[in-house]
Design a protein around this motif. Structure first.
Motif, PDB file in Angstrom:
ATOM      1  N   VAL A 135      13.869  79.022   4.198  1.00 47.00           N
ATOM      2  CA  VAL A 135      13.610  79.030   2.756  1.00 47.00           C
ATOM      3  C   VAL A 135      12.802  80.282   2.411  1.00 47.00           C
ATOM      4  CG1 VAL A 135      13.663  76.512   2.552  1.00 47.00           C
ATOM      5  CG2 VAL A 135      11.482  77.672   2.997  1.00 47.00           C
ATOM      6  N   GLY A 136      12.685  80.557   1.126  1.00 49.98           N
ATOM      7  CA  GLY A 136      12.000  81.775   0.688  1.00 49.98           C
ATOM      8  C   GLY A 136      10.600  81.526   0.167  1.00 49.98           C
ATOM      9  N   LEU A 137       9.879  82.611  -0.045  1.00 52.65           N
ATOM     10  CA  LEU A 137       8.513  82.580  -0.579  1.00 52.65           C
ATOM     11  C   LEU A 137       8.255  83.916  -1.259  1.00 52.65           C
ATOM     12  CD1 LEU A 137       5.755  80.762  -0.200  1.00 52.65           C
ATOM     13  CD2 LEU A 137       5.100  82.662   1.279  1.00 52.65           C
ATOM     14  N   ASP A 138       7.350  83.913  -2.237  1.00 48.40           N
ATOM     15  CA  ASP A 138       6.913  85.175  -2.855  1.00 48.40           C
ATOM     16  C   ASP A 138       5.419  85.042  -3.108  1.00 48.40           C
ATOM     17  OD1 ASP A 138       6.477  87.499  -4.251  1.00 48.40           O
ATOM     18  OD2 ASP A 138       8.042  87.162  -5.747  1.00 48.40           O
ATOM     19  N   SER A 139       4.621  85.554  -2.189  1.00 54.28           N
ATOM     20  CA  SER A 139       3.164  85.380  -2.299  1.00 54.28           C
ATOM     21  C   SER A 139       2.523  86.632  -2.882  1.00 54.28           C
ATOM     22  CB  SER A 139       2.564  85.042  -0.935  1.00 54.28           C
ATOM     23  OG  SER A 139       2.665  86.145  -0.056  1.00 54.28           O
TER      24      SER A 139
ATOM     25  N   GLY B  58       0.861  85.890   3.967  1.00 53.23           N
ATOM     26  CA  GLY B  58       1.132  85.030   2.811  1.00 53.23           C
ATOM     27  C   GLY B  58       1.978  83.827   3.207  1.00 53.23           C
TER      28      GLY B  58
ATOM     29  N   VAL C  12       4.627  74.688   1.912  1.00 50.68           N
ATOM     30  CA  VAL C  12       6.090  74.828   1.943  1.00 50.68           C
ATOM     31  C   VAL C  12       6.728  73.702   2.755  1.00 50.68           C
ATOM     32  CG1 VAL C  12       7.993  76.274   2.784  1.00 50.68           C
ATOM     33  CG2 VAL C  12       6.074  77.325   1.566  1.00 50.68           C
TER      34      VAL C  12
END
Lengths: 457, 457
Positions: free
Chosen positions: A65-69, A159, A167
């Protein structure tokens, strides 16, 4: 005297500026060391590379899955991660000229007063090496001072570790699973260089893959191979790619193994992407540092452990540069030489050039109409009516556009256009009604052409 | 005593955390003021919003190109742009508690020692207001000191003005044309707030549209309307949208006109996007500051002028928050209430949920197969086999997934699946072979459903 032939890198840099891939940042103010801006074609190239990476690592998989910290996190993060203490280069000062140089790269440095010599080889006495932290510092909030110091992240990875529990819980995930992120990172490098290969500000693409400790070695191999294959899938020359395992003494403080995907650049073999085994180093350190237990716990089996981590990490900018260099060819034709970028169609900034054969008889209007239809279907198009048709093909070759569509008399009478393919230069007659499907099909079936190495490479 | 009903914003914040849209940054370290990380669904929402903006402003138009300029530019840029001198808030210090507060927002501030009072209302004497610059400062290169000071950009716009000539020349462009950019900007705001509505670090989407001075007013109106329509196109409630022209005294120093697209947030009407007329202010100032003539010159007609500029500017994060708030509904059904996000299908983080009706009889395998096919075609899918089917639908409603596909006995015997639509909750039987085309068609024909306002909005 003949003008000396520019080096291959000079040729790339010049093409990048001329056609709008990459410009020097703040050029009208004399620039700012090793910083670059991406023009209309460059930004589309970056977008395609980013998308291809995200597709390969996130979208096409069911276990990532993705993340944007945020770039500026609580400064405690960088203390615990080891970056405040250890992310540094040894520097020496020259007591005479006051210059500062990397102690381990003195042979590459020039004395500012006598550029033919290294610092220390002229009169100046050098200080003992002192460590110089690579993180950019700033202050957050209204008061400057130690209480408000914060750092620009030197890597996106932390991050991900910070958000491991959030998450995992929000997505009801269970190792093995990965969390991927693309975003800007900043390193106050003293010796950046080689165009956009290493810059102070760069766009990182990282993924942390969390696994049960017993499966660590096997997943490490999986990711090394998956990332190597990704470059081949997008058309990079396999003869210029290799996988190289790090020696013990090359490993970063958090890693117990690392394999690099390397590419043979014009300036030698260099790291294109690193696949690091970070063990449970980061989750353990952040557990201790924060007091929050960063572990996987299975409520049914009561199983509990700190996952081990495999991290593929690369730079979108460096990938883009690699695609550019690798795609470049000065192809000897019968009568002349053409410059062509053999980009994979999903990497090419422009997918379709659309031209009227001549600027009359309703052809421009028809070409604009076809271009508009493709554009609204969100194909990247470029309309051009200037100059001879052959010259327009060549202009698109130079920026790697895989297909050109020409509208001529037959278009108006019989509803057909000519599609010219970039690599083979073959032309095919296609019905306007079938054009989009034809182009989509040709994109899917594209194969990297056999070719000679570029001049100077 | 009954628990008080949470405010609408609290409901949104809680949904965002529970389902993985938005987390507090550095949460395990107690956070860092008003900074947020985007989880797996949040990052996909941002990606969709970014893509929709880029499609509307760049891809679907033939007169706008893109750019991606560096965050840290030559510091001279910010002197000439007026940001070093003028981009500041007036601040006062309390001589007693040493706190610092915005002089124009004292009524919103609390005395740190007596939180029931404003600063200055308790014993502390306040200093005269002094201006506090909103740009984050850092140092570039090995030496800290005034010679190495640099700034994190407070807006992406200046990167566009810097590259005006390079982009125009490389692309052989002639006004009217635009240059668009999406990227992080940073403002050291003293009073950020309202969740991700205003944060210190944010992703800006800006476009500078360069026009012949005579066409300025007409293009300003064009862009105001085009940007307003874009929000409606992606399903934002027109009743909560308005265009408002700025009063003379609201205008920024570079603008002679400005129209805001405003949205009615739970906390009142707020700016969603601003369309500013920047005249020739920036190009003229950078021409003077750099000594490079930033003008359009036509080699044929010898026509030469400094273009005027229209700038639509918004924040991707704020747009994403607006899509979330606007999509939210607590819908009263016969027996219960469902929480549903009525996202436009191109904005929804997940496009298709794929479920086996039960966890046996080969249904999970078949569902995984279908999910894999859609995924490889790069649809955003989510596989779920946990819990009752109705509960799985509701879990997807809550994150705004427009379609759910259920594999049951008929799939194995007759090759058909059930497609359940989010807004109407209607179910349709579709052949597996036609599934992708069916979903693509349903995405294209989606219409914003009529609905009552969400509870608390």
């Amino acid at each position: 005297m003949a003008k000396p032939k520019p080096s291959f890198m000079d040729t790339i840099v010049s093409l990048c500026k001329r056609r709008g891939f990459v410009f020097q940042a703040s050029e009208i103010y004399g620039g700012i060391g090793n910083t670059y801006d991406y023009g209309p074609l460059g930004v589309e190239l970056l977008r395609r590379v980013r998308e291809a990476w995200w597709n390969g690592v996130v979208v096409e998989r069911s276990d990532v899955v993705g993340l944007d910290s945020a770039i500026i996190q609580n400064p405690k993060v960088w203390e615990v991660s080891g970056h405040v203490g250890g992310f540094s280069d040894p520097m020496v000062d020259c007591k005479k000229c006051k210059g500062r140089f990397r102690a381990d790269k003195l042979e590459d440095a020039k004395c500012p007063e006598k550029p033919s010599k290294q610092p220390g080889q002229c009169d100046g006495e050098l200080t003992e090496p002192r460590s110089f932290n690579l993180m950019f510092k700033t202050n957050v909030g209204p008061v400057e001072g130690s209480g408000s110091v914060a750092y620009l992240r030197p890597e996106t990875a932390q991050g991900i570790f910070l958000n491991f529990l959030n998450v995992m819980n929000a997505g009801r995930l269970k190792p093995p699973f990965g969390i991927a992120q693309i975003g800007k990172s900043f390193r106050n490098e003293i010796t950046p260089g080689n165009f956009v290969f290493r810059t102070r500000e760069f766009e990182q693409a990282e993924m942390e893959f969390f696994v049960p400790p017993a499966d660590y070695a096997q997943w490490f191999d999986h990711w090394k191979n998956a990332r190597y294959e990704w470059y081949k899938q997008y058309g990079i020359d396999p003869a210029k790619l290799r996988l190289r395992d790090h020696e013990e003494d090359e490993l970063a403080h958090y890693a117990d193994r690392c394999g690099d995907v390397e590419y043979e650049y014009p300036f030698g073999w260099g790291e294109l992407e690193g696949i690091a085994g970070r063990t449970d180093y980061d989750l353990k350190h952040h557990s201790e540092g924060s007091g929050t237990d960063l572990v996987y716990f299975d409520p049914q089996t009561k199983e509990k452990y700190t996952p081990f981590v495999i991290e593929p990490a690369g730079g979108i900018n460096r990938m883009a540069l690699t695609f550019l260099i690798d795609a470049y060819e000065e192809e000897q034709l019968e009568k002349d030489t053409r410059v062509v970028l053999h980009f994979h169609p999903e990497i090419a900034p422009i997918t379709v050039g659309v031209f009227p054969l001549v600027k009359k008889d309703g052809m421009p209007e028809k070409a604009r109409e076809i271009e508009g239809e493709l554009r609204r279907a969100r194909m990247a198009t470029f309309y051009d009516e200037k100059g001879a048709i052959g010259r327009r093909y060549r202009r698109q070759d130079e920026v790697g556009t895989p297909f050109c569509v020409t509208v001529d008399g037959d278009t108006l009478s019989d509803g057909v256009v000519t599609v010219r393919e970039r690599d083979s230069m073959e032309q095919t007659t296609v019905k306007v009604a079938d054009l989009r499907a034809y182009l989509e099909g040709a994109m899917r079936t594209w194969k990297r052409p056999e070719r000679v190495a570029p001049a100077g490479a």
